[in-house]
Write an enzyme that holds these catalytic residues in place. Structure first.
Site: not given
Length: 410
Positions: A159, A185, A196, A282, A405, A410
């Protein structure tokens, strides 16, 4: 060409190895339109029914694919032959239609591989609360070209990850070569008990499902459950292990004389993947590794290590290259574990900052330089309360975490 790098006398890391380097396993990956351009649908297939085991998120809100996969494991007494995975859509909080879609994914994979439906596991990752565009899934399954090469699969499960995460180790059991491969992942919403994160491990060892489940559960507690990126536990995630049995060793169990070697290799595989996930958090710029010794128990050592690495204040200090050990001892204090406030040692890298809870004069510039240049910032804690040891892994917290995040949908 596959080359081997020695880890110990009995276990070797296979350079650039992956799950398809294990006897009996093949994979495929393709783009079906769930994401704009990148691969988003993948499958792992075993040539024979494989012993299987799984661990799943402890979030009380669980996505439909988890229910379907757990049903498959129950109905086959722990035997699987394929795993179908999509990214870009979590199929979570999607009601009866989401469950029906997960069942259809299982059926599509079974038809593709000409195996029973219950021999298939399914899982999804991505945006929560949106129904799967099943027409795209149907066409995507038709497009899958199953081969001995795993790169497309490892890309299809990503992702917000910035790179693929793969590993393969080799060992010898009963004079038979055994391999364990893994792919994972995970980048954000990482705070297992599970998060996640998707992990898939293959092995050609001969082992029964119940013994494999026991080994996986223990290894998960010491590896995947010791990583944190942002403290969020997700709705979807799992680790699955499949064992083809094609290595031909004597059946593994706790009484087998080389059981500990198998567990060591499985742990190495899982720990390598776990650290890759933490490093790829991230917006992360650094991996943080916390090593705790002298705890009352191993369990408490692991809990303290994870508390430290999960502290937002510790994570932001790491991003700022700030040798603020006060944030570390603060996290130790609220870990709800047995400690003696008068006997704590703390070191950041090679620099001792606290001895027996007494501050040591340090050169902040030297520690900051270490934090800036080291790929992994290592924090060591000795509690002097017992013989317990444990580790945990995480990453720093940067401005980019908020940016990524804030714009996730979007």
């Amino acid at each position: 060409m596959i080359t081997k790098q020695p880890i110990s006398s009995k276990i070797h890391m296979i350079e650039n190895g992956n799950i398809a380097d294990v006897k009996g396993f093949r994979t495929a990956g393709t783009h079906c339109g769930l994401k704009r351009k990148r691969p988003d649908l993948g499958i792992i297939v075993c040539d024979v029914p494989a012993s299987a085991a799984g661990v799943f998120t402890l979030n009380k809100i669980q996505a439909a694919p988890l229910y379907v996969t757990k049903e498959s494991l129950r109905r086959t007494n722990g035997k699987l032959q394929a795993v179908l995975v999509n990214s870009g859509n979590a199929n979570a909080c999607t009601g009866q239609k989401g469950y029906d879609d997960a069942l259809e994914m299982r059926k599509l994979a079974a038809q593709k591989c000409n195996i029973p439906e219950q021999a298939v596991a399914v899982t999804s990752t991505g945006v929560i609360g949106e129904h799967l565009p099943m027409e795209k899934i149907r066409l995507g399954v038709e497009k899958l070209q199953i081969t001995d090469e795993a790169k497309l699969f490892s890309k299809a499960i990503l992702t917000t990850d910035t790179y693929t995460k793969e590993v393969c180790v080799e060992l010898t059991i009963n004079n038979k070569v055994v391999r364990i491969g893994g792919v994972a992942k995970g980048s954000g919403m990482i705070h297992p008990n599970m998060a996640t994160m998707l992990g898939f491990i293959t092995t050609d060892a001969v082992i029964e499902p119940d013994q494999l489940q026991g080994a996986l559960s223990k290894v998960t507690d010491e590896t995947f459950n010791r990583i944190t990126v942002d403290g969020d536990t997700s709705t979807n995630d799992m680790v699955l292990v499949m064992a083809s049995g094609l290595a031909g060793n004597d059946t593994l169990n706790p009484q087998h004389q080389e059981w500990s070697i198998f567990n060591e290799a499985l742990t190495l595989c899982a720990k390598t993947l776990a650290k890759m996930i933490a490093r790829d958090g991230e917006g992360a710029t650094k991996l943080i590794e916390v090593q705790v010794t002298g705890a009352a128990t191993n369990e408490e050592a692991g809990k303290i290590a994870k508390t430290i690495v999960g502290s937002d204040l510790v994570k932001t200090a790491a991003y700022g290259r700030d040798a603020n050990w006060g944030r570390i001892i603060c996290a130790i204090g609220y870990s709800d574990c047995v400690i003696n406030p008068q006997t704590i040692d703390i070191a950041i890298g090679p620099y001792q900052t606290l001895i027996q809870s007494e501050p040591k004069e340090v050169n902040d510039d030297e520690i900051s330089a270490y934090m800036d240049t080291a790929d992994t910032i290592v924090i060591q804690v000795n509690l002097h309360c017992g013989s317990g040891t444990g580790e945990a892994w995480g990453c720093d917290l940067s401005y980019d975490y908020v940016r990524i995040n804030a714009g996730y949908r979007t």
